[in-house]
Each structure stands twice: as structure tokens, then as C-alpha cells.
Scaffold this active site. Structure first.
Site, PDB file in Angstrom:
ATOM      1  N   LYS A  35       0.849  -1.212   0.000  1.00  0.00           N
ATOM      2  CA  LYS A  35       0.000   0.000   0.000  1.00  0.00           C
ATOM      3  C   LYS A  35       0.873   1.247   0.000  1.00  0.00           C
ATOM      4  O   LYS A  35       2.078   1.164   0.249  1.00  0.00           O
ATOM      5  CB  LYS A  35      -0.907  -0.027   1.223  1.00  0.00           C
ATOM      6  CG  LYS A  35      -0.171   0.009   2.558  1.00  0.00           C
ATOM      7  CD  LYS A  35      -1.120  -0.269   3.725  1.00  0.00           C
ATOM      8  CE  LYS A  35      -0.378  -0.313   5.042  1.00  0.00           C
ATOM      9  NZ  LYS A  35      -1.247  -0.740   6.158  1.00  0.00           N
ATOM     10  N   TYR A 255      16.177  29.449   9.854  1.00  0.00           N
ATOM     11  CA  TYR A 255      14.976  30.153  10.317  1.00  0.00           C
ATOM     12  C   TYR A 255      14.846  30.087  11.832  1.00  0.00           C
ATOM     13  O   TYR A 255      15.061  29.021  12.434  1.00  0.00           O
ATOM     14  CB  TYR A 255      13.721  29.549   9.702  1.00  0.00           C
ATOM     15  CG  TYR A 255      13.537  29.885   8.247  1.00  0.00           C
ATOM     16  CD1 TYR A 255      13.324  31.198   7.834  1.00  0.00           C
ATOM     17  CD2 TYR A 255      13.559  28.890   7.280  1.00  0.00           C
ATOM     18  CE1 TYR A 255      13.155  31.503   6.486  1.00  0.00           C
ATOM     19  CE2 TYR A 255      13.386  29.181   5.936  1.00  0.00           C
ATOM     20  CZ  TYR A 255      13.183  30.485   5.548  1.00  0.00           C
ATOM     21  OH  TYR A 255      13.008  30.780   4.220  1.00  0.00           O
TER      22      TYR A 255
HETATM   23  C1  LIG Z   1      -0.560  -1.904   6.664  1.00  0.00           C
HETATM   24  C2  LIG Z   1      -1.138  -3.171   7.067  1.00  0.00           C
HETATM   25  C3  LIG Z   1      -0.319  -4.267   7.373  1.00  0.00           C
HETATM   26  C4  LIG Z   1       1.192  -4.171   7.421  1.00  0.00           C
HETATM   27  O1  LIG Z   1       1.592  -3.558   8.637  1.00  0.00           O
HETATM   28  P1  LIG Z   1       3.122  -3.355   9.012  1.00  0.00           P
HETATM   29  O2  LIG Z   1       3.107  -2.819  10.405  1.00  0.00           O
HETATM   30  O3  LIG Z   1       3.675  -2.351   8.045  1.00  0.00           O
HETATM   31  O4  LIG Z   1       3.782  -4.672   8.888  1.00  0.00           O
HETATM   32  C5  LIG Z   1      -0.923  -5.467   7.662  1.00  0.00           C
HETATM   33  N1  LIG Z   1      -2.282  -5.594   7.673  1.00  0.00           N
HETATM   34  C6  LIG Z   1      -3.097  -4.554   7.417  1.00  0.00           C
HETATM   35  C7  LIG Z   1      -4.562  -4.741   7.464  1.00  0.00           C
HETATM   36  C8  LIG Z   1      -2.559  -3.309   7.110  1.00  0.00           C
HETATM   37  O5  LIG Z   1      -3.377  -2.287   6.843  1.00  0.00           O
END
Ligand SMILES: *Cc1c(COP(=O)(O)O)cnc(C)c1O
Length: 359
Positions: A35, A255
Site C-alpha cells: 500500500k 529560520y
Molecule cells: C498496513 C497493514 C499491514 C502491514 O503492517 P506493518 O506494520 O507495516 O507490517 C498489515 N495488515 C493490514 C490490514 C494493514 O493495513
């Protein structure tokens, strides 16, 4: 010449991290989570790097379609399921494994009377209280889905709130496992629980599929350094020094003059700022490497630049190489200095940062 700032993606590191994820849960199949543009590493880079994964899981329906267009023929999972009926039609046509986490998603599917079949991941809320059916509503949801002619496989999943923190007493991870086992007892279908933290830290959680994300990219899911888990950085954010200032006692940097020198110093100005995704909240002292030597930032991060102390690095000057994060500067250390987690930094690398891929 383009700016010297580059995000280098290391395919071999991603492959090794995937192998490590698999070996931590022997016998389980792997949904490699891609994702958010593969946590900032590029969806199609990840598709190539995770060729050995059993499936790819993501949130964005349009990117699931891109995976099919790019030739990924193995399973694809939509982790939040469908947002509308169009998504359901695409899920059926493209054989996506589709999460159903609420009644509304089921109603959309019932109203469609699809001629093709769909594979479902029915999601149980075991304490995260984000998505999923509560245990008391789970069996009804299962029965209702099972009655639909268009539903093929039904698998089961839940998501941990505190797998990274075994001391958390509000919602202990082991209690979530117990609730999941109880709610799914006797139901036929495969099971998926573990994210990266559970995969690395709780080998006793056994299931058919794991869902590692951040670990595949060499980020740590917990306070433990990624290196200690044996993970490798999949991204190196590198740049170079584009200016040097010699300052004296009482001189400020950047800054707000948030850093003021107490003695003479040499300051490197580096081409990387918050418009590139470097966290503006990283304060003086955030680790950075110049000319292969460890040092730290000075003052506030600007939009396009940040400053680092090179007083003790005599050979550093205009054009010197800089590592913002990567093998030598853990992304999680930079994140910590900014009050966030490595996940956020890798996802937030800006589109203007050039991306290069190394095998
Ligand atoms: C993002 C996600 C994962 C992976 O999580 P990590 O902490 O990056 O390993 C697994 N399951 C679901 C449903 C997620 O949304």
C-alpha cells in the site's frame, strides 16, 4: 543537472527482507503489503522485488488494477475492501481477495448479483476498533456471505493494535489472538493475523498467511532497531553539500536561529528539505552522515535545505556526499528525532525526489 537529492531503492534488500519475513513464520504464506506506493518505494519496484511473495496486499483499488496491468497474476488483496459497487465488479473481474469489514460492504455486494465469483477476507475486530465486525456479529456476517452464490472462498483476518508492545495492557496482543480463535472456531477457511511486529516478535502466532509491510522495506515496527532484527534498508536517501558556512560564537543557523553556536563551527548546507519529505520536526541533533562520517543537523529544516555540523569533518566541503537515511543512518533514528516513526518518513518522500533503482 538535477538536484543531487536521490532516493535509491535496493531491490536485493527488499528480497532479503521478504525472505526474513517468511522464515520468521515458517509454513505461512506471505501477503507482501504494498500500500501507499509500496511505503514510498514504488509499486512496480515492489512487484518486482517481491516476486517470491505469495500475494500482494494494498489499499488502493486503482493500484490493484495497475498490478494486474503490469502482469502480476498471483493473488492481490484489497485490505480495506471495496468503496463502491464499481470496486466490487473490478474485484470479481480481476480475482482480488477482498476484505469485508462492515455490513455496508456486504449490502453493496448483495445488490450487485455478480455473475463472476469473489474471494472474501472477512475481518474481525478483536480490539483495534478500526475496521471489522465485532465478535458477536461475526458468525451472522459469515452466514450471510456464505449464502451468496457469487462468494467463493471466505478467509478470516484481524489486525493487531499492540503487537510491537508486549507490555501494553489496554489491549494485549495475546488477548486479540484468543478472541480471533474463539470467533473463528470451526469455520472453514484460511486465517491471517500477523503484521511485521507480530511476525518478528510473536512467532507463536500461527496462521495460514502473514501480512508484513514495513519490515520488507527495512523499517522497524517497534523500538528495536531494524538492524537487530536483521533487516536491511530498502531506501537510501542521499544528497550532497551545496554550501559551507564558517560561523562563530553567537551566530545562528537557519529560520528562527533555532541553533546558536557557542564556538566557531563549519556548517554544511545540504540539498534536502521538508518539501522533499524530510521531517520539519527533526530538531538539532538528528543524525546525518557527511563524507562517510556521522554527524547531526543544526537548527530548523527549511523547505529545500537543512544544515549539519562538519566542524569535525575537515575533508567535507562543496559536493561532499550525504546520507540522510539508509544503511548508515537508520530511518527510524531520524523518525525518532522528529517524534514520528520510520513508516511515515518512507511514505512521505515527495514526488520531486528522483528515484533510482538498484538491483
Ligand atoms: C498496513 C497493514 C499491514 C502491514 O503492517 P506493518 O506494520 O507495516 O507490517 C498489515 N495488515 C493490514 C490490514 C494493514 O493495513
Amino acid at each position: 543537472m538535477p538536484r543531487p537529492l536521490v532516493a535509491t531503492i535496493h531491490i536485493s534488500a527488499m528480497q532479503k527482507n521478504l525472505a526474513l519475513a517468511r522464515s520468521a513464520s515458517p509454513g505461512a504464506k506471505v501477503w507482501a503489503v504494498v500500500k501507499a506506493n509500496a511505503y514510498g518505494h514504488g509499486l512496480l519496484n515492489a512487484m518486482r522485488a517481491f516476486d517470491a511473495a505469495d500475494g500482494l496486499a494494498l489499499i488502493e483499488p486503482e493500484n490493484a488494477l495497475r498490478l494486474r496491468e503490469a502482469g502480476w497474476t498471483r493473488p492481490v488483496m484489497l485490505l480495506e475492501g471495496c468503496f463502491d459497487q464499481e470496486d466490487w465488479r473490478n474485484a470479481a473481474a480481476n480475482r482480488f481477495h477482498t476484505v469485508v469489514h462492515c455490513v455496508e460492504q456486504m449490502e453493496m455486494l448483495e445488490a450487485l448479483h455478480l455473475s463472476q465469483t469473489v474471494n472474501i477476507y472477512l475481518k474481525l475486530n478483536t480490539g483495534m476498533n478500526r475496521l471489522g465486525f465485532r465478535p458477536g456479529a461475526f458468525r451472522d456476517a459469515y452466514t450471510r456471505l456464505r449464502a451468496l452464490p457469487c462468494v467463493n472462498d471466505i478467509a478470516f483476518m484481524t489486525h493487531f493494535a499492540n503487537a510491537d508492545d508486549p507490555a501494553n495492557e489496554a489491549v494485549p496482543w495475546a488477548e486479540q489472538v484468543r478472541a480471533f480463535d474463539e470467533a473463528t472456531r470451526g469455520l472453514p477457511g484460511s486465517r491471517s493475523l500477523s503484521n511485521s511486529a507480530a511476525d518478528l516478535m510473536h512467532p507463536s502466532v500461527s496462521a495460514d498467511w502473514i501480512r508484513p509491510g514495513v519490515m520488507l522495506y527495512g523499517g522497524s515496527p517497534s523500538d528495536t532497531l531494524a538492524q537487530e532484527f536483521g533487516l536491511r534498508a530498502a531506501m537510501t536517501l542521499s544528497s550532497s553539500v551545496i554550501g559551507v558556512q564558517h560561523i562563530g560564537r553567537g551566530d545562528g543557523v537557519g529560520y528562527g536561529s533555532a541553533f546558536v553556536a557557542t564556538s566557531p563551527m563549519r556548517v554544511a548546507i545540504i540539498a534536502c528539505g521538508y518539501a522533499d519529505g524530510y521531517p520539519r520536526h527533526a530538531s538539532t541533533g538528528t543524525p546525518v552522515m557527511v563524507c562517510g562520517r556521522q554527524t547531526h543537523t543544526l537548527g530548523r529544516v527549511s523547505m529545500d535545505m537543512l544544515a549539519a555540523d562538519i566542524t569535525h569533518i575537515p575533508d567535507a566541503g562543496f559536493g561532499s556526499p550525504v546520507e540522510l537515511w539508509g544503511d548508515s543512518v537508520p530511518i527510524d533514528a531520524v523518525a525518532k528525532a522528529a517524534g514520528t516513526i520510520g513508516y511515515e518518513l518512507m511514505c512521505a518522500v515527495a514526488p520531486r525526489v528522483r528515484m533510482e533503482v538498484k538491483e
